[in-house]
Design a protein around this motif. Structure first.
Motif: not given
Length: 918
Positions: A460-473
């Motif tokens: 998804l192209g998000v940082e690995k430390k993230r635990t949640h993503v936004a709906f639009l992502e």
């Protein structure tokens, strides 16, 4: 010489070694049969095991062995022991009568029709010979297995000729859970042979094949159920089916019939429905199913002369086991007396609910700050929306299954599913959902959809430390769903081959879909249909209501919905509250026939706010760990024993038990049914029974109490795993039975005692590792644990046996069969045998040691785990949640299993410890 040989033979036949071997054969054969059934169908399991001669011989020898032991030990001198042992003999007589004399059938009747015919449940090879006008009919009961030898060879005489029927070829076909037998038979008269291909299965009529031989001989042959008749008739006046409000799910169904017996001049009306049977003339009629057009009924018919002796056996068994618990001369009483000589301090159970879960500390990190208004919006919304959200939570919504519940319950389910949290951004579930409903454009930019695996984050192209993503992502700049191809690919995979990455994809996809339905209001069925008499009291979400309703009702829904949304967006909170009040009034007026009382709504909201079981899980884990450490410290260092410390633990555990009991009672009141009807509820109930066992039966041992709390914590933790749904749901019709309530409560309660036994056995094995001649008190602790363990297993086995046989009564009253070798029934039967073996090991001198008992009591619990989890998720059957593709076994199961065997191996070095003397 002959007397000596006879004595040796009887000594061998009536020995305890023979008893153990026979029991092992019965359990192992049944266990293998459940896996055979899962892969090859129930008929194969019946042919190879349940109905096979070898299994019947082993079962008969077991009863002969039991009778011999009863006589040798003169058990009649102990009434309780004699009654519950002889009960098994009575039950076997009843089951033999059912097996060899009784029969079952299926009767199909359309409305307005009268029927006395039915088809048999058992399959037959049916042959009719027309020999120049003379007719000869023969039938042979035959069931085929997908594996093994299916050969048959029948000779049928007609006039002066012999028709030979034999198997040419057998093919087993399986499509999902459905199986079919393809049987090619060879028919020979004199030197002329012909082949007939038959298709059929158990419980269904077959296709007739017509053959013509020389000399004008005609033969009809088919494979399947045969026609049967009852000596009276049943007329179906009307079939009725009630559904849960606004749902296609059946709540109950019934057949209004008239029984007509012209021979005896008897005629009367009767209502047959699930758990209410019609009994007449030795036959019982059960509501089994119905036609898809709801204009016809399918009744199970049973003629079982074995029911009475079987029920007598059940009664004697229950009576004997209860008498045994209160008999001062019984083994159980001696064990309890033995444990009192030790000075271990008593502890009981329970604790006040813990503080609420802390607010998400990473609130700011969950925002997509590309929108400059997001932060200020959230601050304002958090400060001002609480009262409105509270009012919103009291609106009633209708689930897809027809359960009426406060919106508060749905909102909590939504938030937990999306974020895996009970609160988010410092707001409760009602505030979050109110925001998502009224301002979707803002909330679609907030990182609130949980994901775990680094690989999916990279995709998804998000940082690995993230635990949640936004709906639009999860959408690209063109509005295309990024996960679409991945989801399709993973969905097509065998579930057993899905790894954590694949499962995370499906979970995120589910969260995206839920979020979408929240944004567009699809989940909130809050508007009752004004034409409820035509729609089964169906309720609609706002968009569907505006489409389905007419005139003033449509306009009213539009006004209330848009008014609420606009008021929240513009922060006119008083106006928003007024619109919610209007919706409440609309619900109470239009939906008054199904809306819950205010008391039930308030109770369910309170139940959600308490989150009592989640808090108890944490409490049990913490208190159990501390107790476990303290109990071992008291073994190795007597200075650790303190009455004050024990009193503190006692008070904590007592509060916990009260809180747990209150929580279960609260859930019972809210749901309207006993709180052990699904996986989540039964796990919570097992945890309760474990604590109950520790507090009320084994309060004289600190180690026993620690075992009880640890097992309660494990079961509560399991109940709150991701894959187990804590939602309160409606019951299917067959589960609406008081027999079921008693059955499940007793049998599930037994798991608590047996779980304590497993934990105590494991603790004893750990103590064996640390045995030292300089520390004799360790041996004393092992003996004490062993005595408590045995007492726990006696209670657990008694409850397990009684609960299972009450389940037989429920099954017999529900669908006319108290035993059907369903995998769940079979593994319960295996569990009973396993614990019977464990408790009778002491009768074999070489096996009467604390080490053997500790190992056996620990490993025997695997049968309970298989009964509860294995059958539910890995084997097909009426009690199962499996659909053919098993859920992957978690890796921690393998680690735990390996750890148990490592502990056993380490303890084996110091296994020499004499039996306990009670």
């Amino acid at each position: 010489m002959q007397k000596t040989l006879f004595k040796k033979s009887t000594d061998l036949l009536f020995s305890y070694w023979t008893m153990l071997i026979l029991f092992i054969l019965l359990a192992f054969g049944a266990a293998v049969a459940t896996f055979i059934e899962n892969d090859y169908g129930v008929s194969t399991a019946r042919v190879l095991v349940y109905n096979h001669l070898w299994y019947e011989i082993v079962m008969t020898l077991s009863i002969i062995n039991l009778l011999g032991i009863i006589i040798k030990r003169k058990m009649w001198n102990s009434k309780a022991k004699f009654i519950f042992h002889i009960a098994f003999v009575v039950m076997l007589i009843g089951s033999a009568m059912t097996r060899y004399i009784g029969y079952e059938g299926v009767m199909h009747i359309k409305e307005g029709e009268t029927q006395s015919g039915m088809i048999s449940l058992e399959p037959y090879i049916q042959i009719t010979i027309d020999d120049n006008g003379k007719t000869y009919s023969h039938e042979f009961q035959k069931e085929f297995g997908a594996i093994g030898n299916n050969n048959f060879n029948y000779d049928i005489e007609s006039s002066n000729k012999i028709l030979n029927v034999s198997l040419d070829k057998y093919t087993f076909a399986k499509n999902g859970a459905a199986t079919m037998n393809l049987v090619s038979t060879k028919l020979t008269i004199n030197d002329e042979s012909q082949l007939a291909k038959l298709v059929g299965q158990r419980g269904n009529t077959g296709i007739t094949r017509n053959l013509e031989f020389k000399n004008n001989i005609k033969v009809k042959i088919e494979y399947g159920s045969k026609s049967l008749f009852v000596p009276f008739a049943i007329k179906l006046k009307e079939f009725t089916l009630d559904r849960y409000p606004g749902s296609m799910s059946p709540s109950s169904y019934a057949s209004e019939v008239v029984l007509i017996d012209k021979k005896n001049n008897v005629e009367f009306d009767y209502r047959i429905y699930m758990n209410s049977t019609l009994q007449y003339g030795g036959y019982q009629f059960f509501q089994s199913s119905y036609d898809q057009d709801e204009k016809g009924t399918i009744l199970s018919v049973n003629n079982d002369p074995g029911t009475l002796p079987t029920y007598v056996g059940y009664f004697l068994l229950t009576l004997g086991l209860l008498m045994n618990l209160f008999d001062k001369k019984s083994r159980f009483a001696k064990l309890i007396k033995y444990t009192k000589q030790f000075n271990s301090i008593a502890i009981v159970s329970f604790l006040v609910a813990l503080a609420q879960n802390p607010v998400n500390a990473g609130a700011i990190d969950s925002l997509n700050t590309q929108n400059n208004n997001t932060l200020s919006y959230l601050e304002n919304f958090q400060d001002n929306s609480l009262e409105t959200a509270e009012k919103l939570s009291r609106l009633v919504t209708q689930s897809n299954m027809g359960r009426m519940k406060p919106l508060d319950s749905l909102n909590n389910e939504i938030l937990n599913k999306l974020t895996r949290k009970n609160s988010f951004l410092g707001m409760n579930a009602n505030q979050i959902v109110l925001g998502m409903m009224t301002n979707p454009n803002m909330w679609q930019n907030i990182k609130m959809l949980k994901l775990k695996t680094p690989k999916l984050k990279t995709f998804l192209g998000v940082e690995k430390k993230r635990t949640h993503v936004a709906f639009l992502e999860v959408f690209n700049t063109k509005g295309q769903y990024i996960l679409k191809e991945l989801v399709n690919k993973v969905s097509a995979m065998n579930p057993n081959k899905r790894g954590t990455y694949e499962r995370d994809i499906l979970k995120l996809d589910e969260r995206v879909n839920i979020a979408y339905m929240v944004y567009y209001g699809n989940l909130f069925r809050i508007f009752p249909d004004p034409q409820s008499d035509k729609s089964n009291n169906q309720w609609y979400n706002p968009l569907d209501a505006m489409s389905a309703f007419k005139d003033k009702d449509k306009e009213m829904v539009r006004t209330m919905t848009r008014g609420l949304i606009n008021s929240v967006i513009t922060s006119k909170w008083d106006d928003a509250n007024n619109y919610i009040n209007l919706i409440t009034q609309y619900q109470q007026k239009v939906g008054k026939s199904v809306i819950p009382t205010q008391s039930i709504i308030d109770s369910e909201i309170s139940f959600n706010k308490f989150a009592i079981f989640s808090r108890l899980t944490i409490a049990y884990m913490i208190v159990g760990f501390i107790l476990f450490i303290v109990s071992f410290l008291t073994v190795f260092n007597k200075n650790w024993k303190s009455k004050k410390v024990n009193t503190v633990f006692f008070i904590i555990l007592a509060i916990l038990f009260v809180a747990h009991t209150f929580g279960m009672g609260h859930r019972w009141y809210v749901s309207g049914h006993a709180p052990w009807s699904d996986t989540y509820e039964s796990l919570v109930y097992i945890a309760w029974s474990a604590i109950f066992a520790g507090v009320f039966f084994f309060r004289n041992s600190l180690m026993a109490l620690s075992a009880a709390v640890v097992m309660a914590g494990i079961f509560m933790f399991t109940a709150h795993l991701t894959g187990i749904d804590p939602q309160i749901t409606n019951l299917v019709p067959v589960l609406k039975s008081y027999w079921l309530t008693i059955h499940v409560s007793i049998i599930t309660g037994s798991y608590g005692f047996l779980a304590i036994g497993a934990m105590l056995g494991f603790m004893a094995l750990i103590l064996f590792i640390f045995r030292d001649s300089k520390k004799p008190h360790i041996d004393d602790s092992i003996r004490q644990i062993t005595a408590i363990n045995e007492a726990a297993l006696i209670i657990g086995l008694a409850a397990l046996v009684v609960g299972n046989f009450i389940g037989g009564v429920w099954a017999n009253e529900s669908w006319g069969r108290y035993w059907g070798w369903d995998p769940k029934e079979t593994w319960a039967y295996i569990s009973i045998i396993a614990y019977v073996i464990v408790l009778h090991l002491r009768l074999v001198p070489k096996l009467n040691t604390p080490f053997v008992f500790a190992v056996a009591s620990t490993l025997a619990f695997a049968a309970i785990l298989m009964t509860y989890f294995g059958v539910n998720f890995y084997l097909s059957g009426m009690h199962s949640y499996a659909t053919g593709d098993p859920v992957p076994i978690p890796s921690w199961v393998y680690v735990l299993t390996a750890s148990v065997f490592v502990i056993i191996a380490l303890a084996y070095r110091k296994k020499e410890l004499g039996k306990i003397k009670v």
